[in-house]
Design a protein around this motif. Sequence first.
Motif, PDB file in Angstrom:
ATOM      1  N   GLU A 489      42.026  41.826  47.183  1.00  0.00           N
ATOM      2  CA  GLU A 489      41.749  43.239  46.993  1.00  0.00           C
ATOM      3  C   GLU A 489      40.844  43.413  45.780  1.00  0.00           C
ATOM      4  O   GLU A 489      40.702  42.519  44.942  1.00  0.00           O
ATOM      5  CB  GLU A 489      43.050  44.026  46.805  1.00  0.00           C
ATOM      6  CG  GLU A 489      43.936  44.012  48.048  1.00  0.00           C
ATOM      7  CD  GLU A 489      45.151  44.906  47.872  1.00  0.00           C
ATOM      8  OE1 GLU A 489      45.263  45.536  46.791  1.00  0.00           O
ATOM      9  OE2 GLU A 489      45.966  44.982  48.805  1.00  0.00           O
ATOM     10  N   ASN A 490      40.222  44.624  45.691  1.00  0.00           N
ATOM     11  CA  ASN A 490      39.332  44.901  44.577  1.00  0.00           C
ATOM     12  C   ASN A 490      40.086  44.855  43.253  1.00  0.00           C
ATOM     13  O   ASN A 490      41.175  45.420  43.124  1.00  0.00           O
ATOM     14  CB  ASN A 490      38.670  46.268  44.741  1.00  0.00           C
ATOM     15  CG  ASN A 490      37.669  46.285  45.884  1.00  0.00           C
ATOM     16  OD1 ASN A 490      37.102  45.238  46.223  1.00  0.00           O
ATOM     17  ND2 ASN A 490      37.447  47.455  46.459  1.00  0.00           N
ATOM     18  N   ILE A 491      39.511  44.181  42.285  1.00  0.00           N
ATOM     19  CA  ILE A 491      40.107  44.073  40.951  1.00  0.00           C
ATOM     20  C   ILE A 491      39.077  44.542  39.932  1.00  0.00           C
ATOM     21  O   ILE A 491      37.946  44.038  39.905  1.00  0.00           O
ATOM     22  CB  ILE A 491      40.537  42.630  40.639  1.00  0.00           C
ATOM     23  CG1 ILE A 491      41.580  42.160  41.660  1.00  0.00           C
ATOM     24  CG2 ILE A 491      41.078  42.529  39.217  1.00  0.00           C
ATOM     25  CD1 ILE A 491      41.961  40.706  41.502  1.00  0.00           C
ATOM     26  N   ALA A 492      39.447  45.509  39.127  1.00  0.00           N
ATOM     27  CA  ALA A 492      38.554  46.016  38.078  1.00  0.00           C
ATOM     28  C   ALA A 492      39.108  45.602  36.724  1.00  0.00           C
ATOM     29  O   ALA A 492      40.296  45.794  36.439  1.00  0.00           O
ATOM     30  CB  ALA A 492      38.437  47.538  38.150  1.00  0.00           C
ATOM     31  N   VAL A 493      38.260  45.029  35.889  1.00  0.00           N
ATOM     32  CA  VAL A 493      38.644  44.599  34.544  1.00  0.00           C
ATOM     33  C   VAL A 493      37.790  45.356  33.534  1.00  0.00           C
ATOM     34  O   VAL A 493      36.559  45.340  33.617  1.00  0.00           O
ATOM     35  CB  VAL A 493      38.459  43.078  34.356  1.00  0.00           C
ATOM     36  CG1 VAL A 493      38.854  42.676  32.943  1.00  0.00           C
ATOM     37  CG2 VAL A 493      39.282  42.317  35.379  1.00  0.00           C
ATOM     38  N   SER A 494      38.444  46.055  32.603  1.00  0.00           N
ATOM     39  CA  SER A 494      37.721  46.804  31.573  1.00  0.00           C
ATOM     40  C   SER A 494      37.555  45.935  30.343  1.00  0.00           C
ATOM     41  O   SER A 494      38.542  45.378  29.835  1.00  0.00           O
ATOM     42  CB  SER A 494      38.485  48.080  31.196  1.00  0.00           C
ATOM     43  OG  SER A 494      38.629  48.925  32.314  1.00  0.00           O
TER      44      SER A 494
END
Length: 651
Positions: A489-494
């Motif tokens: 699944e899409n993973i966003a890392v800030s």
Amino acid sequence: MTNYFFRVIANGVELDTFKDEEVLVSNNATGLFDIDKLPSDFTRDLSLPGSKKNNDFFQHAYDINIDTPFLFQESTKVECYIEISGYLLVQGYLQLNAVNTVNNQVDSYDISLYGSLSDFSRDLQANLLTDIGGLDIYNHTASYANVSDSWDKNLFNGDIVYPLADYGKGFFYQSAAEPGQYGIDTRNGSISTQDFKPAIRVVKVLDKIFEEFGYTYTSTFFEQSQFDNFYMLCDRGKQYPIFDDVDLETYGKVAIKPTSGSTSDIVLNTSTYTQLEFDNIESDPSFAMASGSVYQLPLKDILSGTIKLQMFISGSATGSIGHPQLDVALVSGSSTYGMEVDEINKYLRETYSQLQAIGEKSYTLQETWVSEALTTMKEGDYEFKARYSITGSGDFNITIAKDGNTESEIKVEELRFAADNRIMEIPQNMPFGENGITCLDFIKGLQKKFNLVITPSKVNVNQFEIETFNDWYKAGDVKDLTQFIKMDENIAVSPANTLAVNELEFTDTLGKDYLARNFNDTNQRKYGASIFRDSENQFSQGKIDVTSVFSSGPLRYIDGTGGTGTGATLGYAQPITYNNSKFPICNDDRFAGTAYIASSRGYLIYGDVLYWDINLTLPLRYYFLVRDNTNGNIWYLNTSTGQIQGTISTC
């Protein structure tokens, strides 16, 4: 995502779980600053299947026909922990909320899982610092001995100390005193047991909180030696400590004045005392005054206060003019205790030394007073009385409150021994604030003050580990959590730097006392605030305030301290008397009586300065000659400074 196993263990029994049970865990690092918001603690609702193992564990709570064994008590806390693939997720308690049945058969159990820290927080929130009964082991007798012993850490091994602090009385040293005032470094202005409040080691309060609610903790942070000197003042916001059997804020304090419009002038004389009939009671919260201007002293004590006298002085004189000297006292039967009015008498001496005639004069003079020579007065009923004497020549008449004048006033403001030998109860003297300070607020205050992390032990139930954030972070292990993440699944890392704030401020709550607010108004910041600004990250913005529940303020500057000056030196009571048997002193500018010098040698020498008072604050002025009764020497005096200038052999 790799398969993982999820286990719930209660009272040592692994309970059956639904295979598709989902437990969401979200940690936020900013929550580390609050004990009741720690990421290691949570409350979760789960459903467990109605399996045979679970039915046995919950003792068939669904079946009202079964009474043996006793049904599962849903109000009872059951020790429990949860782990995921060997990782301890939480340790705390299980509570049964509901049993769901179908056709009288259990379908599922609804339970809540409470982290032990959450349970601890509820206990802390429900109790105030004044409720910590275990602190009564520090109860003791309020006394000079215990106050002074605490300075050498001889009171409860240093767990209790009595700091010198100003709680509203306005302490000052004699070098900063106004006329008629006495500094705390003088006998008349000395402080007593009731002026001290105890302070308790903070770590001992922390220990008692954990002990009171059945918890323990480990901490290398609080084991540091610096915390032996970290104390919390037992201050309830009043001028004096709290005692069960007396209210020191009002005890024995009175203010009385003459009755308005009274036609009975108070005429003083030189032979006997005349009662100062001040029948208008302006203040008497402890009912110390009886009828007839009688002050009731229940126990032996030393009194102090202020006195203001409106005096009408008339008379005549031929030749040089002398001066009147007041003698004010508290009288009970044959017992007389003088009220020292040195400053009023000094004013009369200096005023009449400049006059050419007595005439008619009206004065309103005021000063502080204390029982003469700090003599302990016995209990009894006392009348305020006065008389006067005349030094030199002149016919003086003195009237107090003439024609119903109401400017005069006598105040009893302090009984010096009011706290002595009473029981100092530490629990009821713990800080209270306005509505009570909870134990939770106290620990949160420590947590924010020192950037602490409080986490439940992974080994022992009801035990916590307390460390600084840095130590806690460095002690952690690197864990691979990818097996629990849905990688498809899409993973966003800030990036971490985009989360940074521009300003971080650590501070305590602004105190409501005058000094703290004055500092804030003058300096445009709270006392003790530490502000950190990010000058490198061009994208950082916003601000985080980390504020403890404690209030702090600057130590009060006691007037007269600082510089190279020293406090007044107590003098030696050297008798200086007039004796005409050896060398006649044949003018009126002689001194006869008792003066004081800063020496214990027993006789006078050139350069000595003579003082009216034993505190060496009022030089003996306006006299030319004095005779030393120890050896008969007659000395010239400087009329302005009271210093001895030389000797003479005859007039």
